[in-house]
Design a protein around this motif. Sequence first.
Motif, PDB file in Angstrom:
ATOM      1  N   HIS A  63     -50.171  13.069 128.899  1.00 25.50           N
ATOM      2  CA  HIS A  63     -49.855  11.283 128.479  1.00 25.50           C
ATOM      3  C   HIS A  63     -50.789  10.654 127.823  1.00 25.50           C
ATOM      4  CE1 HIS A  63     -46.563  12.273 131.439  1.00 25.50           C
ATOM      5  NE2 HIS A  63     -45.922  10.926 130.876  1.00 25.50           N
ATOM      6  N   HIS A  68     -39.908  -0.225 126.003  1.00 20.96           N
ATOM      7  CA  HIS A  68     -41.110  -0.894 125.174  1.00 20.96           C
ATOM      8  C   HIS A  68     -41.021  -0.354 123.746  1.00 20.96           C
ATOM      9  CE1 HIS A  68     -44.697  -2.451 124.092  1.00 20.96           C
ATOM     10  NE2 HIS A  68     -45.216  -1.564 123.864  1.00 20.96           N
ATOM     11  N   ARG A 110     -49.373   6.805 122.025  1.00 18.45           N
ATOM     12  CA  ARG A 110     -49.775   5.714 121.530  1.00 18.45           C
ATOM     13  C   ARG A 110     -48.739   4.541 122.130  1.00 18.45           C
ATOM     14  NH1 ARG A 110     -49.917   7.544 115.214  1.00 18.45           N
ATOM     15  NH2 ARG A 110     -47.903   8.378 115.878  1.00 18.45           N
ATOM     16  N   GLU A 111     -49.165   3.705 122.683  1.00 15.88           N
ATOM     17  CA  GLU A 111     -48.372   2.825 123.094  1.00 15.88           C
ATOM     18  C   GLU A 111     -48.193   1.424 122.486  1.00 15.88           C
ATOM     19  OE1 GLU A 111     -47.984   0.825 128.047  1.00 15.88           O
ATOM     20  OE2 GLU A 111     -48.890   2.688 127.523  1.00 15.88           O
ATOM     21  N   ASN A 112     -47.825   1.462 121.353  1.00 20.40           N
ATOM     22  CA  ASN A 112     -47.632   0.684 120.272  1.00 20.40           C
ATOM     23  C   ASN A 112     -46.690   0.844 119.436  1.00 20.40           C
ATOM     24  OD1 ASN A 112     -48.285  -1.126 118.286  1.00 20.40           O
ATOM     25  ND2 ASN A 112     -50.333  -0.916 118.090  1.00 20.40           N
ATOM     26  N   PHE A 161     -50.968  -3.059 133.230  1.00 25.13           N
ATOM     27  CA  PHE A 161     -51.801  -1.959 132.807  1.00 25.13           C
ATOM     28  C   PHE A 161     -51.165  -1.086 131.679  1.00 25.13           C
ATOM     29  CE2 PHE A 161     -53.362  -3.122 137.135  1.00 25.13           C
ATOM     30  CZ  PHE A 161     -54.517  -3.647 136.694  1.00 25.13           C
ATOM     31  N   PRO A 162     -52.012  -0.594 130.952  1.00 18.83           N
ATOM     32  CA  PRO A 162     -51.172   0.663 130.044  1.00 18.83           C
ATOM     33  C   PRO A 162     -50.386   1.613 130.742  1.00 18.83           C
ATOM     34  CG  PRO A 162     -53.421   0.048 129.160  1.00 18.83           C
ATOM     35  CD  PRO A 162     -53.056  -0.493 130.551  1.00 18.83           C
ATOM     36  N   LYS A 163     -49.101   1.891 130.295  1.00 21.75           N
ATOM     37  CA  LYS A 163     -48.272   2.647 131.394  1.00 21.75           C
ATOM     38  C   LYS A 163     -48.817   4.178 131.270  1.00 21.75           C
ATOM     39  CE  LYS A 163     -44.303  -0.317 130.918  1.00 21.75           C
ATOM     40  NZ  LYS A 163     -44.900  -1.500 130.316  1.00 21.75           N
ATOM     41  N   LYS A 164     -49.252   4.652 129.992  1.00 20.74           N
ATOM     42  CA  LYS A 164     -49.484   5.903 130.013  1.00 20.74           C
ATOM     43  C   LYS A 164     -50.812   6.188 130.719  1.00 20.74           C
ATOM     44  CE  LYS A 164     -53.032   5.558 125.908  1.00 20.74           C
ATOM     45  NZ  LYS A 164     -53.409   5.996 124.734  1.00 20.74           N
ATOM     46  N   TYR A 165     -51.824   5.406 131.239  1.00 21.43           N
ATOM     47  CA  TYR A 165     -52.684   5.646 131.953  1.00 21.43           C
ATOM     48  C   TYR A 165     -52.378   5.806 133.383  1.00 21.43           C
ATOM     49  CZ  TYR A 165     -55.849   5.035 127.914  1.00 21.43           C
ATOM     50  OH  TYR A 165     -56.522   4.990 126.767  1.00 21.43           O
ATOM     51  N   SER A 211     -45.454  10.601 120.033  1.00 24.18           N
ATOM     52  CA  SER A 211     -45.540   9.790 121.630  1.00 24.18           C
ATOM     53  C   SER A 211     -44.311  10.100 122.068  1.00 24.18           C
ATOM     54  CB  SER A 211     -45.940   8.366 121.555  1.00 24.18           C
ATOM     55  OG  SER A 211     -47.023   8.116 120.906  1.00 24.18           O
ATOM     56  N   LEU A 230     -41.586   2.682 129.207  1.00 21.25           N
ATOM     57  CA  LEU A 230     -42.475   2.850 128.162  1.00 21.25           C
ATOM     58  C   LEU A 230     -41.182   3.237 127.028  1.00 21.25           C
ATOM     59  CD1 LEU A 230     -45.070   3.433 126.906  1.00 21.25           C
ATOM     60  CD2 LEU A 230     -44.892   5.655 127.888  1.00 21.25           C
TER      61      LEU A 230
END
Length: 411
Positions: free
Chosen positions: A399, A342, A403-405, A288-292, A212, A339
């Motif tokens: 983008h 995070h 994986r935003e985790n 909202f999810p930053k990647k989107y 990522s 991001l």
Amino acid sequence: MPQSARLLNPILIVGCIVVTVSFAVRASFGVFQIPIADEFGWLRTDFSMAIAIQNLAWGIGQPIFGAIAEKVGDRKAIVIGALTYAAGMVLSAWSVTPFEHQIYAWLVGFGIAGTGFGVVLAVVGRASSDENRSMSLAIVTAAGSFGQVLGAPIAEWLMTFLPWQQVFIIFAVAILALVLALPFMRAPKPVNKAELQESMGEILGKAFRDPSYALIFLGFFSCGYQLGFITAHFPAFVTEMCGPIQPGGVLHSLGITSTSALGAVSISLIGLANIGGTLLAGWAGNHFPKKYLLAAVYTGRTLAAALFFLLPITPLSVIVFSLVMGSLWLATVPLTSGLVAHLYGLRYMGTLYGIIFFSHQLGSFLGVWLGGRMYDQFGDYSTVWWIGVAIGAFSAIVHLPIRENRSAIPA
């Protein structure tokens, strides 16, 4: 109430002042493109290369200044950056060859790194609570846009009665004055116990093993390409390719009587629209999810750039494009830096974001340099513009797999 619990605090305010002045000067260089080239009889490539080197030095210097800030203190890093920035401006003012401008552009670029987003976003991020962080980063980014609103028109106005050399000196003095505000900037160290126990090498190792992080690095490239090209070349682009401003029209009545003046105003409009766009991005990053959101921003830029070039270029279309592109201009910065914070924590955010930002500045270098090189080769900006459209579409796609985790990061 703890300082970090308040959205507006002295650290945020001083951070906004620093990036406003830094970006006002940085955003003005496109206005000097034609006057300097005409005075010395240079090709467009010559001064473009100086601006391109400036952007590359900014990218190289960003992780360096991030590491300096994390080792010796944020304020010391900013002082070093301001001194370097001012020195580059003063030396450039007395330069009469392309080589001199290109050499001193390294100083200017490193100075921007020391007074720009990498250092300031990190210190503001550490001084903000979790619930305020995304908006705090957006406010600082918007302050950079406010600097862009001011920089190009101020430079254009000053050059109506002063030579460009004296304008460089005035800007150098403004940069040095930033040091006076720094006593109010004192950020707390991160209190997360796990972050305190991890070394910079351990954090960097985790990031470099994480796919990522590589995708964020690749995606930020097109942002730099588009911003670098437009900042350096759009005033000249508008001057030469836009239809005439009609006497008696609204623009003419406002004192915008030439496409040259419209070119300077377009940079200001981009910065003005970006204030709202960046603040909206900061709010959306909390919900909202930053990647989107990042994929949506790059998609919007791609469509706006393609439509602008396909349709007739008129004063109205320049204004509309400037406002649309401006609303998406630095919306990527609070989302990308947020991001990074995070996923990898706050302690070494300056260094980690600085490395990501190097990709941005590689793109900026190519956007600025190719703009001048292809203009001299083909006589217009068509090819370099469509390259920007293509890599914008690439960033929109790249983008999506992020994986935003934090639990997905390799140990």
